[in-house]
Scaffold this active site. Structure first.
Site, PDB file in Angstrom:
ATOM      1  NE  ARG A 236      -4.324  -1.340   0.201  1.00  0.00           N
ATOM      2  CZ  ARG A 236      -4.492  -2.381  -0.613  1.00  0.00           C
ATOM      3  NH1 ARG A 236      -3.579  -2.680  -1.518  1.00  0.00           N
ATOM      4  NH2 ARG A 236      -5.585  -3.120  -0.560  1.00  0.00           N
ATOM      5  CD  GLU A 265      -3.179   3.146  -5.474  1.00  0.00           C
ATOM      6  OE1 GLU A 265      -4.217   2.573  -5.871  1.00  0.00           O
ATOM      7  OE2 GLU A 265      -2.260   2.552  -4.910  1.00  0.00           O
ATOM      8  CG  HIS A 283      -3.571  -0.886  -6.828  1.00  0.00           C
ATOM      9  ND1 HIS A 283      -3.929  -0.159  -5.730  1.00  0.00           N
ATOM     10  CD2 HIS A 283      -3.610  -2.191  -6.404  1.00  0.00           C
ATOM     11  CE1 HIS A 283      -4.156  -0.956  -4.714  1.00  0.00           C
ATOM     12  NE2 HIS A 283      -3.971  -2.205  -5.095  1.00  0.00           N
TER      13      HIS A 283
END
Ligand code: NAP
Length: 317
Positions: A236, A265, A283
């Site tokens: 993360r 993000e 991601h």
């Protein structure tokens, strides 16, 4: 029939499954719901199937209708949900462990390979036909014999360790607790972050985002890494202080980075973009058909189990 809200689109077969078991409110346009829209749509629902793009903070959770008894997160990480606030309100939170371990570890290894072997620069040059072979062209870092430090040797960390060991890397790790010999498979344990970082030619961040791990890789801890180390993060974005890492790239303290996850993000810190040695992905960790299907099935099954039994093996709060 229980009524549920599914906040984002799932793969078609998963939506069909959810619609057979529940009265499912789908998001066919895959709109990113505002807090007020999410609250409005959750009226009369018994549960919500959330994704990591849903920020279920204390304020949002406190405003949820009393009928909501479960938040089933479509992810193994649950840093997007205030699980204590949910617990206080009597809402169970569940996640999707195990089914995404292999796919995410594959991306974790891709980050290591891409960053060490200068894949970003290579791709750019190949696409522009702008390269000439020479003995010293785009020389990278060899993985064979290099020390890989795994921060967070859980399911994904252990799978990355297994693959990386087969590439000839020497595995070190740090967790708050030491693994059994069987799970370690020869990896060397460090009971503190400083010791792990000081032996990490390549670092792979694999621990969850939590109050304890936020900005764990920062200005001070980066200094423990050997000069010219490579930092990768498949876990993360919250775990890494971007400004500190970009500064370390600027100073060449860090040779390259491999990142799949970011703070804020999809608006990653633009400082990464000026570095050709930044191998960056959007991601993609769990993004394979098999894995996304299995994750959504598990998120649906978690709700079903909870409604039938009042409990769920993947409950995290
Ligand atoms: P896991 O099996 O729970 O492993 C987490 C590991 O981190 C454990 O070994 C844990 O050991 C360690 N850890 C936790 N807190 C720590 C701390 N404060 N200091 C040091 N170590 C700590 O989880 P997983 O299934 O491997 O998933 C890990 C994370 O990957 C998830 O939380 C998620 O955020 C991320 N992820 C990303 C993607 C992606 O798309 N890029 C996909 C899936 C998952 P101890 O408890 O002993 O400390």
């Amino acid at each position: 029939m229980k009524k549920i809200l599914i906040t984002r689109r799932l793969l078609r077969e998963n939506e069909d499954k959810a619609s057979k078991i529940f009265k499912a409110e789908l998001n066919l346009n895959d709109e990113l719901y505002s807090q007020s829209k999410l609250l409005e749509l959750s009226k009369d629902c018994d549960g919500i199937l959330t994704s990591l793009t849903d920020k279920m903070d204390e304020q949002t959770i406190n405003k949820l209708p009393e009928t909501i008894k479960i938040i089933s997160n479509f992810a193994v990480g649950f840093g997007n949900i205030d699980i204590e606030a949910a617990k206080k309100k009597g809402i169970a939170v569940t996640n999707t462990p195990d089914v995404l371990t292999d796919a995410t570890a594959e991306i974790g290894v891709l980050l290591i390979l891409g960053a060490c072997r200068r894949a970003s620069e290579g791709i750019e040059n190949a696409k522009a036909s702008n390269w000439k072979w020479s003995a010293d062209y785009l020389i990278g870092k060899q993985l064979t014999g290099a020390r890989l430090g795994i921060l967070g040797m859980g399911r994904i960390g252990q799978k990355i360790a297994k693959i990386s060991k087969s590439l000839g890397m020497i595995i070190h790790y740090h967790n708050r607790s030491k693994l059994s010999k069987e799970k370690e498979e020869g990896a060397i344990y460090h009971d503190n972050l400083k010791d792990l970082l000081s032996v990490s030619d390549v670092l792979s961040v694999c621990c969850p985002a939590s109050k304890e791990t936020v900005n764990m890789i920062n200005k001070d801890t980066i200094e423990y890494l050997p000069k010219g180390a490579v930092v990768t993060n498949v876990a993360r974005g919250d775990i890494v202080d971007d400004d500190a890492l970009i500064d370390a790239l600027d100073r060449r303290k860090i040779y390259a980075v491999g990142l799949d996850v970011y703070k804020n993000e999809p608006n990653l810190n633009p400082g990464y973009l000026k570095h050709k040695s930044a191998f960056i992905l959007p991601h993609l960790g769990s993004s394979t058909k098999e894995t996304r299907t299995a994750m959504a099935n598990l998120a649906i099954d978690n709700m079903d189990e909870f409604f039938k039994t009042g409990n769920c093996k993947n409950k995290v709060n």
